[in-house]
Design an enzyme around this catalytic site. Structure first.
Site, PDB file in Angstrom:
ATOM      1  N   ARG A 146       9.530  -2.058   8.555  1.00 32.37           N
ATOM      2  CA  ARG A 146       8.502  -2.799   8.928  1.00 32.37           C
ATOM      3  C   ARG A 146       8.697  -4.320   9.107  1.00 32.37           C
ATOM      4  O   ARG A 146       8.735  -4.931   7.917  1.00 32.37           O
ATOM      5  CB  ARG A 146       7.215  -2.388   8.171  1.00 32.37           C
ATOM      6  CG  ARG A 146       6.125  -3.107   8.406  1.00 32.37           C
ATOM      7  CD  ARG A 146       4.976  -2.952   7.287  1.00 32.37           C
ATOM      8  NE  ARG A 146       3.950  -3.692   7.640  1.00 32.37           N
ATOM      9  CZ  ARG A 146       2.864  -4.037   6.574  1.00 32.37           C
ATOM     10  NH1 ARG A 146       3.147  -3.814   5.557  1.00 32.37           N
ATOM     11  NH2 ARG A 146       1.557  -4.560   6.999  1.00 32.37           N
ATOM     12  N   ASP A 204     -14.310  -2.829  -6.521  1.00 28.81           N
ATOM     13  CA  ASP A 204     -15.288  -2.247  -7.409  1.00 28.81           C
ATOM     14  C   ASP A 204     -14.586  -1.462  -8.153  1.00 28.81           C
ATOM     15  O   ASP A 204     -15.097  -1.417  -9.499  1.00 28.81           O
ATOM     16  CB  ASP A 204     -16.742  -1.736  -6.575  1.00 28.81           C
ATOM     17  CG  ASP A 204     -17.524  -2.716  -6.027  1.00 28.81           C
ATOM     18  OD1 ASP A 204     -17.314  -3.981  -6.489  1.00 28.81           O
ATOM     19  OD2 ASP A 204     -18.523  -2.022  -5.358  1.00 28.81           O
ATOM     20  N   HIS A 254       1.865  -9.843  -3.193  1.00 30.58           N
ATOM     21  CA  HIS A 254       2.086  -9.744  -1.953  1.00 30.58           C
ATOM     22  C   HIS A 254       3.637 -10.057  -1.632  1.00 30.58           C
ATOM     23  O   HIS A 254       4.102 -11.162  -2.345  1.00 30.58           O
ATOM     24  CB  HIS A 254       1.308 -10.663  -1.310  1.00 30.58           C
ATOM     25  CG  HIS A 254      -0.139 -10.278  -1.383  1.00 30.58           C
ATOM     26  ND1 HIS A 254      -0.803  -9.323  -0.753  1.00 30.58           N
ATOM     27  CD2 HIS A 254      -0.996 -10.803  -2.219  1.00 30.58           C
ATOM     28  CE1 HIS A 254      -2.032  -9.057  -1.054  1.00 30.58           C
ATOM     29  NE2 HIS A 254      -2.097 -10.037  -1.983  1.00 30.58           N
ATOM     30  N   ALA A 311      -3.251  -4.619   3.447  1.00 31.93           N
ATOM     31  CA  ALA A 311      -4.471  -5.025   4.120  1.00 31.93           C
ATOM     32  C   ALA A 311      -5.877  -4.848   3.458  1.00 31.93           C
ATOM     33  O   ALA A 311      -6.681  -5.610   3.831  1.00 31.93           O
ATOM     34  CB  ALA A 311      -4.380  -4.428   5.509  1.00 31.93           C
ATOM     35  N   TYR A 314       8.671  -9.052   5.756  1.00 37.89           N
ATOM     36  CA  TYR A 314       8.713  -8.183   4.572  1.00 37.89           C
ATOM     37  C   TYR A 314      10.156  -8.075   3.940  1.00 37.89           C
ATOM     38  O   TYR A 314      10.154  -7.319   2.777  1.00 37.89           O
ATOM     39  CB  TYR A 314       7.805  -7.013   4.762  1.00 37.89           C
ATOM     40  CG  TYR A 314       6.527  -7.079   5.254  1.00 37.89           C
ATOM     41  CD1 TYR A 314       5.531  -7.726   4.160  1.00 37.89           C
ATOM     42  CD2 TYR A 314       6.189  -6.713   6.480  1.00 37.89           C
ATOM     43  CE1 TYR A 314       4.005  -8.222   4.714  1.00 37.89           C
ATOM     44  CE2 TYR A 314       4.926  -6.923   6.970  1.00 37.89           C
ATOM     45  CZ  TYR A 314       3.659  -7.722   5.905  1.00 37.89           C
ATOM     46  OH  TYR A 314       2.579  -7.770   6.396  1.00 37.89           O
ATOM     47  N   ARG A 325      -5.635 -13.304   6.581  1.00 38.89           N
ATOM     48  CA  ARG A 325      -4.827 -13.100   5.452  1.00 38.89           C
ATOM     49  C   ARG A 325      -4.894 -14.096   4.220  1.00 38.89           C
ATOM     50  O   ARG A 325      -4.627 -13.778   3.063  1.00 38.89           O
ATOM     51  CB  ARG A 325      -3.447 -12.960   5.548  1.00 38.89           C
ATOM     52  CG  ARG A 325      -2.984 -12.015   6.589  1.00 38.89           C
ATOM     53  CD  ARG A 325      -1.661 -11.548   6.925  1.00 38.89           C
ATOM     54  NE  ARG A 325      -1.176 -11.050   7.988  1.00 38.89           N
ATOM     55  CZ  ARG A 325      -1.414  -9.717   8.153  1.00 38.89           C
ATOM     56  NH1 ARG A 325      -1.335  -8.739   7.100  1.00 38.89           N
ATOM     57  NH2 ARG A 325      -0.812  -9.275   9.437  1.00 38.89           N
ATOM     58  N   ARG A 346       0.131 -17.422   6.474  1.00 38.41           N
ATOM     59  CA  ARG A 346       0.213 -16.393   8.033  1.00 38.41           C
ATOM     60  C   ARG A 346      -1.276 -16.662   8.708  1.00 38.41           C
ATOM     61  O   ARG A 346      -1.787 -17.715   8.657  1.00 38.41           O
ATOM     62  CB  ARG A 346       0.356 -15.217   7.266  1.00 38.41           C
ATOM     63  CG  ARG A 346       1.847 -15.059   6.724  1.00 38.41           C
ATOM     64  CD  ARG A 346       2.002 -13.627   6.166  1.00 38.41           C
ATOM     65  NE  ARG A 346       1.970 -12.713   7.353  1.00 38.41           N
ATOM     66  CZ  ARG A 346       2.132 -11.417   7.138  1.00 38.41           C
ATOM     67  NH1 ARG A 346       1.997 -10.745   6.084  1.00 38.41           N
ATOM     68  NH2 ARG A 346       2.233 -10.573   8.374  1.00 38.41           N
ATOM     69  N   PRO A 372      -1.560   0.316   2.110  1.00 38.82           N
ATOM     70  CA  PRO A 372      -1.361   0.914   3.479  1.00 38.82           C
ATOM     71  C   PRO A 372      -0.132   0.136   4.083  1.00 38.82           C
ATOM     72  O   PRO A 372       0.196  -0.884   3.794  1.00 38.82           O
ATOM     73  CB  PRO A 372      -2.580   0.608   4.246  1.00 38.82           C
ATOM     74  CG  PRO A 372      -3.629   0.525   3.228  1.00 38.82           C
ATOM     75  CD  PRO A 372      -3.204   0.090   2.031  1.00 38.82           C
ATOM     76  N   ASN A 373       0.678   1.139   4.552  1.00 34.40           N
ATOM     77  CA  ASN A 373       1.632   0.571   5.710  1.00 34.40           C
ATOM     78  C   ASN A 373       2.878   0.205   4.822  1.00 34.40           C
ATOM     79  O   ASN A 373       4.233  -0.157   5.355  1.00 34.40           O
ATOM     80  CB  ASN A 373       1.457  -0.400   6.531  1.00 34.40           C
ATOM     81  CG  ASN A 373       0.548   0.081   7.483  1.00 34.40           C
ATOM     82  OD1 ASN A 373       0.488   1.122   8.060  1.00 34.40           O
ATOM     83  ND2 ASN A 373      -0.724  -0.778   7.407  1.00 34.40           N
ATOM     84  N   GLU A 387      -2.640  -8.957  -8.893  1.00 34.92           N
ATOM     85  CA  GLU A 387      -2.479  -8.677  -7.261  1.00 34.92           C
ATOM     86  C   GLU A 387      -1.167  -9.349  -6.661  1.00 34.92           C
ATOM     87  O   GLU A 387      -0.867 -10.509  -6.925  1.00 34.92           O
ATOM     88  CB  GLU A 387      -3.434  -9.259  -6.776  1.00 34.92           C
ATOM     89  CG  GLU A 387      -3.471  -9.228  -5.008  1.00 34.92           C
ATOM     90  CD  GLU A 387      -4.595 -10.184  -4.352  1.00 34.92           C
ATOM     91  OE1 GLU A 387      -5.598 -10.622  -5.061  1.00 34.92           O
ATOM     92  OE2 GLU A 387      -4.330 -10.552  -3.363  1.00 34.92           O
ATOM     93  N   ASN A 439       0.050  -4.091  -5.078  1.00 31.32           N
ATOM     94  CA  ASN A 439      -0.014  -4.802  -3.500  1.00 31.32           C
ATOM     95  C   ASN A 439      -0.935  -4.067  -2.586  1.00 31.32           C
ATOM     96  O   ASN A 439      -0.756  -2.829  -2.245  1.00 31.32           O
ATOM     97  CB  ASN A 439       1.347  -4.451  -2.942  1.00 31.32           C
ATOM     98  CG  ASN A 439       1.620  -5.395  -1.737  1.00 31.32           C
ATOM     99  OD1 ASN A 439       0.555  -5.762  -1.026  1.00 31.32           O
ATOM    100  ND2 ASN A 439       2.748  -5.633  -1.357  1.00 31.32           N
TER     101      ASN A 439
HETATM  102  C1  DQA Z   1       1.043  -7.706   2.276  1.00 34.05           C
HETATM  103  C2  DQA Z   1       0.156  -8.914   2.932  1.00 34.05           C
HETATM  104  C3  DQA Z   1      -1.081  -8.232   3.674  1.00 34.05           C
HETATM  105  O1  DQA Z   1      -1.768  -9.371   4.371  1.00 34.05           O
HETATM  106  C4  DQA Z   1      -0.469  -7.044   4.681  1.00 34.05           C
HETATM  107  O2  DQA Z   1      -1.727  -6.489   5.322  1.00 34.05           O
HETATM  108  C5  DQA Z   1       0.604  -6.137   3.940  1.00 34.05           C
HETATM  109  C6  DQA Z   1       1.222  -6.815   3.096  1.00 34.05           C
HETATM  110  C7  DQA Z   1       2.355  -8.213   1.818  1.00 34.05           C
HETATM  111  O3  DQA Z   1       2.890  -7.702   0.544  1.00 34.05           O
HETATM  112  O4  DQA Z   1       2.843  -9.458   2.140  1.00 34.05           O
HETATM  113  O5  DQA Z   1       0.445  -5.035   4.340  1.00 34.05           O
HETATM  114  O6  DQA Z   1       0.106  -7.242   0.896  1.00 34.05           O
END
Ligand code: DQA
Length: 145
Positions: free
Chosen positions: A16, A85, A98, A75, A21, A109, A105, A8-9, A96, A72
């Site tokens: 953003r 799961d 980020h 959130a 980021y 998180r 942060r 998401p996002n 994983e 990635n």
């Molecule tokens: C993120 C870190 C997460 O905490 C956050 O919700 C994101 C981006 C990162 O790439 O730094 O949306 O995964």
């Protein structure tokens, strides 16, 4: 084939919170992942969604063709047991990643509900988190062959 999943996002990357980021757009990041994948002789399939269920469906639908997952989870990292799961269910090696350093942060998180079921968590290196994650998967798959 490796599934490259953005949560998401992340579609808003570039505009953003660039101070956190960076300024690269998601399509630029995907392009850089493609270049790296070519070098590693890996095929990749990209997916971004703002919806937890759509990400889970994508993992299910591609489970027989995929050899690994680079994700990635955004959130979802911090609370999605459903995503955890799904990754466990398909039993694919997963990394994983980020962009930002989630340990430096807000307290919420710091916790990842996925980390334990992933090969590794790579955080705080911007686009390099993805590129290193792909390398790690390539090494893992090479070892497995
Ligand atoms: C993120 C870190 C997460 O905490 C956050 O919700 C994101 C981006 C990162 O790439 O730094 O949306 O995964």
């Amino acid at each position: 084939m490796i599934l490259v999943i953005h949560g998401p996002n992340l579609n808003l990357l570039g505009e953003r919170e660039p101070q956190i980021y960076g300024t690269l757009t998601l399509s630029k990041i995907d392009e850089m992942i493609d270049t790296k994948a070519e070098r590693l002789k890996l095929q990749v399939k990209h997916f971004q969604s703002n919806h937890e269920g759509d990400i889970i469906d994508f993992i299910h639908e591609n489970r027989h063709d995929a050899k690994g997952i680079l994700i990635n989870p955004a959130a979802l990292t911090h609370y999605s047991y459903a995503l955890r799961d799904a990754i466990s269910a398909v039993a694919l090696p997963c990394v994983e990643v980020h962009l930002s350093d989630i340990q430096e942060r807000e307290p919420f998180r710091k916790r990842s509900v996925l980390k334990e079921i992933c090969l590794d968590q790579i955080s705080g290196e911007g686009v390099n988190s993805y590129l290193k994650g792909l390398e790690l998967l390539a090494g893992h798959l090479g070892d497995a062959d």
